[in-house]
Design an enzyme around this catalytic site. Structure first.
Site, PDB file in Angstrom:
ATOM      1  N   LYS A  69     -24.962 -17.864 -35.955  1.00 38.56           N
ATOM      2  CA  LYS A  69     -24.745 -18.358 -37.323  1.00 38.56           C
ATOM      3  C   LYS A  69     -23.298 -17.973 -37.682  1.00 38.56           C
ATOM      4  O   LYS A  69     -23.020 -16.825 -38.020  1.00 38.56           O
ATOM      5  CB  LYS A  69     -25.760 -17.698 -38.271  1.00 38.56           C
ATOM      6  CG  LYS A  69     -25.370 -17.693 -39.746  1.00 38.56           C
ATOM      7  CD  LYS A  69     -25.371 -19.087 -40.356  1.00 38.56           C
ATOM      8  CE  LYS A  69     -24.952 -19.071 -41.824  1.00 38.56           C
ATOM      9  NZ  LYS A  69     -23.497 -18.912 -42.037  1.00 38.56           N
TER      10      LYS A  69
ATOM     11  N   GLU B 268     -21.261  -4.223 -37.363  1.00 37.58           N
ATOM     12  CA  GLU B 268     -19.831  -3.866 -37.349  1.00 37.58           C
ATOM     13  C   GLU B 268     -19.326  -4.199 -38.741  1.00 37.58           C
ATOM     14  O   GLU B 268     -19.159  -5.369 -39.090  1.00 37.58           O
ATOM     15  CB  GLU B 268     -19.146  -4.665 -36.241  1.00 37.58           C
ATOM     16  CG  GLU B 268     -17.836  -4.078 -35.810  1.00 37.58           C
ATOM     17  CD  GLU B 268     -16.674  -4.756 -36.480  1.00 37.58           C
ATOM     18  OE1 GLU B 268     -16.236  -4.222 -37.533  1.00 37.58           O
ATOM     19  OE2 GLU B 268     -16.222  -5.791 -35.998  1.00 37.58           O
TER      20      GLU B 268
ATOM     21  N   CYS C   7     -10.786  -5.869 -39.525  1.00 37.06           N
ATOM     22  CA  CYS C   7     -11.497  -4.645 -39.935  1.00 37.06           C
ATOM     23  C   CYS C   7     -10.769  -3.393 -39.470  1.00 37.06           C
ATOM     24  O   CYS C   7     -11.016  -2.315 -39.991  1.00 37.06           O
ATOM     25  CB  CYS C   7     -12.899  -4.633 -39.341  1.00 37.06           C
ATOM     26  SG  CYS C   7     -13.827  -6.075 -39.757  1.00 37.06           S
TER      27      CYS C   7
ATOM     28  N   GLU D 173     -10.641  -1.340 -48.897  1.00 34.76           N
ATOM     29  CA  GLU D 173     -10.053  -2.193 -47.866  1.00 34.76           C
ATOM     30  C   GLU D 173      -9.345  -3.369 -48.552  1.00 34.76           C
ATOM     31  O   GLU D 173      -9.965  -4.093 -49.332  1.00 34.76           O
ATOM     32  CB  GLU D 173     -11.209  -2.696 -46.980  1.00 34.76           C
ATOM     33  CG  GLU D 173     -10.796  -3.403 -45.735  1.00 34.76           C
ATOM     34  CD  GLU D 173     -11.997  -3.775 -44.857  1.00 34.76           C
ATOM     35  OE1 GLU D 173     -13.117  -3.963 -45.389  1.00 34.76           O
ATOM     36  OE2 GLU D 173     -11.803  -3.902 -43.645  1.00 34.76           O
TER      37      GLU D 173
END
Ligand code: SIN
Length: 473
Positions: A171, A246, A280, A376
């Site tokens: 997906k 993750e 990331c 972040e």
């Protein structure tokens, strides 16, 4: 162009409503995919479940053969895949080409690793017993992938799953599903048996919702935000589904006063500005020791000023657009907050034009009270904080709920070793701004995730341990 899903080796979804995919550099529609939902997810799960019976019985050598063919196809279609990627999510074409090679490296590595899934024999305490550990594929896997690495995050999940003998439903994110569609064309060309790898595009809520509640799906592997990861953890509890997550990062980049500053500058530029800061593992907080602070800020800012921002399709572009308006607003807000709280913008610091481009930005004299040092940013902004000691750097680096990647630059082996021993991060780049590799475990501590992708740990994620105790005369 209108693209379609791929379920059980068939093209599916031509008659469904379409979802537009827009190039973030130009806002032009570059393709459409079917807006599938629970029904399509069910079909794909059924196909994957059905094919698991035979696929899990193939030999590791057969599975390796399919993967090797797929690896060759990815590499021989490198240019086309890279162009699709840049058009759908904006990454500079040189980086897209790099991502295709990176994506293929997972397939190649796991084709080889398939043959090295060993069980164990345990010495028995009884003469009439034999004790063994067998390894078995976990079952049907749902792979939910992000927009920022539209191909590599698919292969990092699918290749080990397939090598282990699992079957998969992919997906992709709604922002960058076209690379996934092209990937499936190559899966077909590699002649994978029907249903072994399936692709469903459309509503995350419906498709992922079905994946989470369908008992046939035994394993979820996801790359994305910590926020969504937590929802998946809750939902998976119901059926105790296996999970690999993750999640978000907030990487500290520590430069100590015995670092090679030119090397550190190259390392931060590579880590911070790759994919316009939308990875990331991007350096998100830069801590520089006082003795080399001014030298670093000056040399680093000089390099950043040279970076060329533009449409990723231009060969000269170093930094493409951000993915969308929300991303741009977040980046601007972080910079404005730092400015208002007393930091100095050395270079950059504003949006370019009307679209979603943002200047590569260096901000000096930031501190922990600023949002940019707490969250972040996911953009091309490098905030730098002066630290007096390595103890201060370690304390600041660890003062976050995230624990994905950290970086340290020092030429002193003993010092580097001691600092790294105290860093709570799953990945550490020591004098290295680009640590990711297919053969190495990628993943985070704390709220940055569960499990590892890449390396032999990435394969373990798709295997169950079965202990067999054999009684005999
Ligand atoms: C990511 O941002 O999740 C992937 C980055 C990498 O593999 O280096």
């Amino acid at each position: 162009m209108d693209y379609v899903m791929n379920i059980n080796g068939e093209k599916v979804g031509e008659t469904l409503p379409k979802m537009e995919v827009r190039n973030p550099a130009t806002n032009e529609v570059v393709g459409t995919v079917p807006n599938g939902g629970a029904e399509e997810a069910q079909l794909a799960i059924k196909a994957a479940y059905h094919s698991f019976t035979t696929w899990s019985q193939t030999t590791a050598y057969e599975r390796a053969h399919y993967l090797k063919t797929l690896n060759d196809l990815l590499l021989s279609n490198k240019e086309e895949l890279a162009e699709i990627m840049t058009l759908e999510m904006g990454k500079p074409i040189s980086q897209s080409l790099g991502e295709v090679v990176y994506a293929a490296s997972f397939i190649e590595w796991y084709a080889e690793e398939a043959k090295r899934v060993y069980g164990e024999t345990i010495p028995s305490h009884l003469i009439n017993k034999r004790m063994q550990i067998w390894k078995k594929p976990v079952g049907v896997v749902a792979a939910i992938t992000p927009w920022n690495f539209p191909l590599a995050m698919i292969t990092r999940k699918v290749a080990p799953a397939i090598a282990a003998g699992c079957t998969v439903i992919i997906k992709p994110s709604k922002e960058s599903p076209l690379s996934a569609v092209k990937f499936m064309e190559l899966v077909d060309k590699a002649n994978f048996p029907k249903g072994v790898i399936n692709l469903v595009t459309g509503s995350s809520q419906e498709i992922v919702g079905e994946m989470m509640k369908n008992e046939k799906v035994r394993k979820i592997t996801f790359t994305g935000s910590t926020e969504v990861g937590k929802i998946l953890i809750k939902q998976s509890a119901e059926q105790v589904k296996r999970l690999s997550l993750e999640l978000g990062g907030h990487a500290p980049f520590i430069i100590l006063d015995d670092a090679n500053i030119d090397r550190a500058v190259d390392g931060v530029v590579a880590s911070k500005f790759r994919n316009a800061g939308q990875t990331c593992v991007c350096a998100n907080r830069i801590y520089v020791q006082a003795g080399v602070y001014e030298e670093f800020v000056e040399k680093f800012s000089e390099q950043v000023k040279k970076l060329i921002v533009g449409d990723g399709m231009e060969k000269s572009t170093d930094i493409g657009p951000l993915i969308n308006k929300e991303a741009l607003i977040k980046v601007s807000d972080h910079v404005d907050d730092a400015r208002e709280k007393g930091a100095t913008v050395v270079t950059g610091g504003k949006q370019i034009g009307e679209g979603v481009f943002y200047e590569p930005t260096v901000i000096r004299d930031v501190n922990r009270s600023m949002v940019i040092m707490q969250e972040e940013t996911f953009g091309p902004v490098a905030p730098i904080q002066k630290v007096e000691t390595e103890e201060e750097a370690i304390e600041l680096a660890n003062s976050t709920e995230y624990g994905l990647a950290a970086y340290i630059f020092t030429e002193n082996v003993a010092r580097g070793t001691k600092v790294i021993e105290q860093l709570d991060f799953g990945i550490v780049g020591w004098n290295d701004g680009m640590p990711s590799a297919a053969q190495a475990p990628f993943g985070g501590m704390k709220e940055s995730g569960i499990g590892r992708e890449g390396g032999h740990e990435g394969m373990d994620a798709f295997l169950e341990t079965q202990y067999v105790s054999i009684g005999m005369d």
